[in-house]
Design an enzyme around this catalytic site. Structure first.
Site, short mmCIF file in Angstrom:
data_model
loop_
_atom_site.label_atom_id
_atom_site.label_comp_id
_atom_site.label_asym_id
_atom_site.label_seq_id
_atom_site.Cartn_x
_atom_site.Cartn_y
_atom_site.Cartn_z
N ASP A 206 7.95 0.66 24.17
CA ASP A 206 6.92 -0.22 23.58
C ASP A 206 5.84 0.62 22.92
O ASP A 206 5.35 1.60 23.51
CB ASP A 206 6.26 -1.08 24.67
N LYS B 37 12.51 -6.50 28.41
CA LYS B 37 12.37 -7.52 29.45
C LYS B 37 13.17 -7.19 30.71
O LYS B 37 12.70 -7.37 31.83
CB LYS B 37 12.76 -8.89 28.89
N GLY B 38 14.39 -6.69 30.53
CA GLY B 38 15.22 -6.36 31.69
C GLY B 38 14.60 -5.24 32.51
O GLY B 38 14.46 -5.35 33.74
N ASN C 74 9.38 -20.29 28.89
CA ASN C 74 8.05 -20.65 28.41
C ASN C 74 8.23 -21.84 27.47
O ASN C 74 9.35 -22.36 27.34
CB ASN C 74 7.33 -19.45 27.78
N GLY D 129 -0.75 -24.65 33.53
CA GLY D 129 -0.13 -23.68 34.44
C GLY D 129 1.38 -23.71 34.30
O GLY D 129 1.91 -23.95 33.22
N GLY E 90 5.38 -12.73 31.73
CA GLY E 90 6.58 -13.55 31.97
C GLY E 90 7.62 -12.77 32.77
O GLY E 90 8.33 -13.34 33.60
N ASP E 91 7.69 -11.48 32.52
CA ASP E 91 8.65 -10.65 33.26
C ASP E 91 8.26 -10.56 34.74
O ASP E 91 9.11 -10.61 35.63
CB ASP E 91 8.71 -9.24 32.65
#
Ligand code: RIB
Length: 315
Positions: free
Chosen positions: A20, A47-48, A191, A232, A258-259
């Protein structure tokens, strides 16, 4: 962790792994515009890989399988996962594609935009995953996303399900999932835009989140944990639901939140916790992940998450 139940792993993650490059500034640029940022960070992501690190920091025995390029960035990323205590023997190196890259822009309020060059992530094949076969037969939970080819994800879900694992899907980035794949999923955590891609329904509040969740439950999924706008996250299962209001923290960057949520769910379910308790752990882990810059560097440890949960319970 409670008794091992004959399984060598609590959570096996099959998914994306990137370097990143993050820039933080007062605001995000509009199309065609150049804006001066304030701070730069190069950090491990994908993400993984983020979910694997989050699960390990939450106390789970974790294995990761994915694909990096045959380059220095790939070597560094796999070394980083090993340093977190994650088993990486199931990972592959692509000979013709570079390690994935994500360009991430973050604005003052913590909101972000991400552009990904998937590179080696898209080279992950079922043949590559053959060496992860043993892992899939010996885990309590398989955690998957949509950053690697669907074929590989589907193959892994079939094997894990047949071996009795709980399959948790974080359907990111948004994509349409086949009926075949959804029929193998126990828990899904979309999401708003991911919920729309899966169900065709717009999700913006608790009511619309509940409708989308019910559509997914009708397909055989046991637990849906979906974002419900500003209200939420909403957990919905057959016969019950629970709203998880956002926990107030000083948020600086939503990258990886989210991860952290998906990993929190996976870890708690591997521990045999109830859906409500799993949601509470996931919600607190996600809140803490927003308090630091970057994805993997921000993944919280179990003691921090438990401290925040205790504080929340006293409010
Ligand atoms: O979920 C955040 C992640 O999405 C980043 O780490 C980036 O690599 C992209 O995969």
């Amino acid at each position: 962790m409670s008794s091992n139940n004959g399984k060598s792993y609590d959570v096996v993650v099959i998914g994306g792994i990137n370097t990143d490059y993050l820039v933080r500034g007062t605001r995000l640029p509009r199309a065609g515009e150049t804006v001066d940022g304030k701070e730069f960070l190069e950090a491990p992501g994908g993400k993984g890989a983020n979910q694997a690190v989050a699960a390990a920091r939450l106390g789970a025995r974790v294995a990761f399988a994915g694909c990096v390029g045959n380059d220095a960035r790939g070597t560094a990323l796999l070394r980083g996962l090993k340093a977190e205590g994650i088993h990486t023997a199931g990972a592959t190196r692509a000979s013709k594609a570079p390690t994935g890259v994500a360009l991430i822009m973050v604005e003052a309020g913590g909101e972000k935009q991400i552009l990904v060059a998937p590179g080696a992530n898209h080279a992950l094949s079922v043949t590559d995953l053959e060496k992860a076969k043993r892992l899939l037969g010996s885990t309590r939970v398989l955690l998957i996303q949509f950053e690697v080819p669907m074929k590989a994800t589907l193959w892994a879900a079939r094997l894990a399900r047949a071996a009795g694992a709980c399959v948790v899907l974080d359907p990111a980035p948004p994509a349409q999932a086949s009926r075949d794949l959804l029929s193998l999923v126990d828990v899904v955590r979309p999401n708003a835009s991911e919920a729309e891609a899966l169900t065709g329904l717009k999700v913006k509040d608790v009511r619309s989140a509940r409708r989308a969740a019910e559509k997914l439950l009708a397909q055989g999924i046991k637990l849906v944990a979906t974002q419900a706008g500003d209200e939420g996250d909403l957990l919905v299962w057959n016969g019950g639901e629970k709203l998880l209001p956002r926990i107030k923290v000083k948020s600086v960057d939503a990258t990886g939140a989210g991860d952290a949520f998906a990993a929190g769910l996976a870890v708690a379910l591997a521990e045999g916790q109830s859906y409500e308790a799993a949601g509470a752990l996931a919600n607190a882990a996600a809140a803490l992940a927003t308090t630091k810059f970057g994805a993997q560097p921000a993944m919280p440890f179990r003691r921090e998450v438990e401290r925040l949960m205790k504080r929340g319970a006293q409010v």
